[in-house]
Design a protein around this motif. Sequence first.
Motif: not given
Length: 498
Positions: A120-122, A129-134, A141-143, A149-154
């Motif tokens: 979830a992106l706020k 969020a990106v730092a935590a994923i990477r 996998a991070a990409t 995440m961006l797809t869900d955010y949009l």
Amino acid sequence: MADTAPAAEARGDDGAPRLTPCKTIADFYLPPSRALVGSLCRSFLDQMALTPTELLYSSRNHTRLEGAGNLLREAVERAGTMQARAAGEPAPNRVKELQALLEQMSNATRELEAKEPAVALKAGGFRQAVAAIRANATPDAATHKVSRMLTDYLASARTWSEKLERMLGIGQEAKGTPDLAVVDTMLAEMIISGAAQDSLFSRRINLENKIEDLIELYKAAYPTRRKEPATQLAGDFNALMQTGALPETKTAIETAIVQQIAGTGAMSSPELMMELKSTYSLLQRLRVGDKVIGGRRALEFIDKRMGKLLNEETIGDYIRGGGTLADRLISLLEIHAVTFGPNNKKTVEGLIQRYFGDENLERRLLTGEGSTAHKLKLLTNLHRAVMAAPLGTADKQGCAVKVARMQASFLNQSKFFASIDKQNLSSGRKCAQLLQLCAEGTFIPGDNLEKAKTLVKHYLARPDFKDKYLEGIQPSKRQELTDTLKKQLGALGLPSPF
């Protein structure tokens, strides 16, 4: 399903398609594959306000595409046929392979969404969020996780304006960091959409204005032709472009410019000269140093655009609107000045040569109503148009000399200067009359103008010139008259007697 042709076209190279068939599910997510999805599914993506990334990373969007009539089947058939042709394989086999691979990808996407919801992106939390994923995944996998995440955010943004606003907000947050590359990819997929461009720039009058907006954004100089951005989003987009850290977006804007030029609609007007001027003016704005935005493909499409406009029939219809033959010739030379492309120039130059090669040209130019001075000025205007036209040196000189000789002949036949000298006027009035004719551009520079200057000098040399020039003029007006004389003589390189 990978195809690098759109990127190649934007760079201005040979434009030949280089196809890399998708063999695994991971291949669908590669940049060339996303570009091909954007091309083959453009109408669907525009209507749904979706990017290729959003389409690929969402099972819900897969379902929406599957329900869009025959679009998915047609896209798969086109992609499979292109790849089969490039590889020398049977098209039906490649189409079946693609269909099977797409089903596997869609099933895998649904399974992943059920097992592992997207991060979830706020607002304001993108970099964290990106730092935590990477920190907890391999680069590949991070990409994948960031894209999900961006797809869900949009997903909750229903319009291009909303999606652009969200991505530009993330861009401001990521500005100056490596994370901006993720934003670059998404903005590139958005700006290639004509519908997204309309949301960004608002309503434009014509195609020329649409392309101008894109050119200004490409140069990070929007707005230039208008005082303020059409929308706040457009201003924010340009500010992000000014960072110089959006190479994918810049390439996508270049591709969008080429696509717009390649369209069939008029650039600005159905009227021939206005359309030519708009297209030629656009060509000048595409030049950035020694480069042309859109490269060879942009030049080819501009050439084709003009080619559709320029043939002997359309040119003939247009120039017939000129009042005199001189006006028609000037119109033809003006058309040549805004013509691009070797074949197009050849068409116009052929007509110019035909007119100037007419042995009756002088008679046709000078026959008809009008004073002698008016006809002299027509010839001077024609000479000026010849000199301004981008003709070859030999052709330009040949046409210019011919027009100058016509005027010299007409001056002799009409005894123009003798008629001025025989007028029952003082030397001052005759000189003023002749200087006014020179100022109005009645004589072609060179021998013809020199003849007029010789007569002017003759009047100036008269002992009583000063008295005659100011004769009958009120004292309050004399300074103004002498200033005018000095100005007119100065333009001819002659000294003033005052």
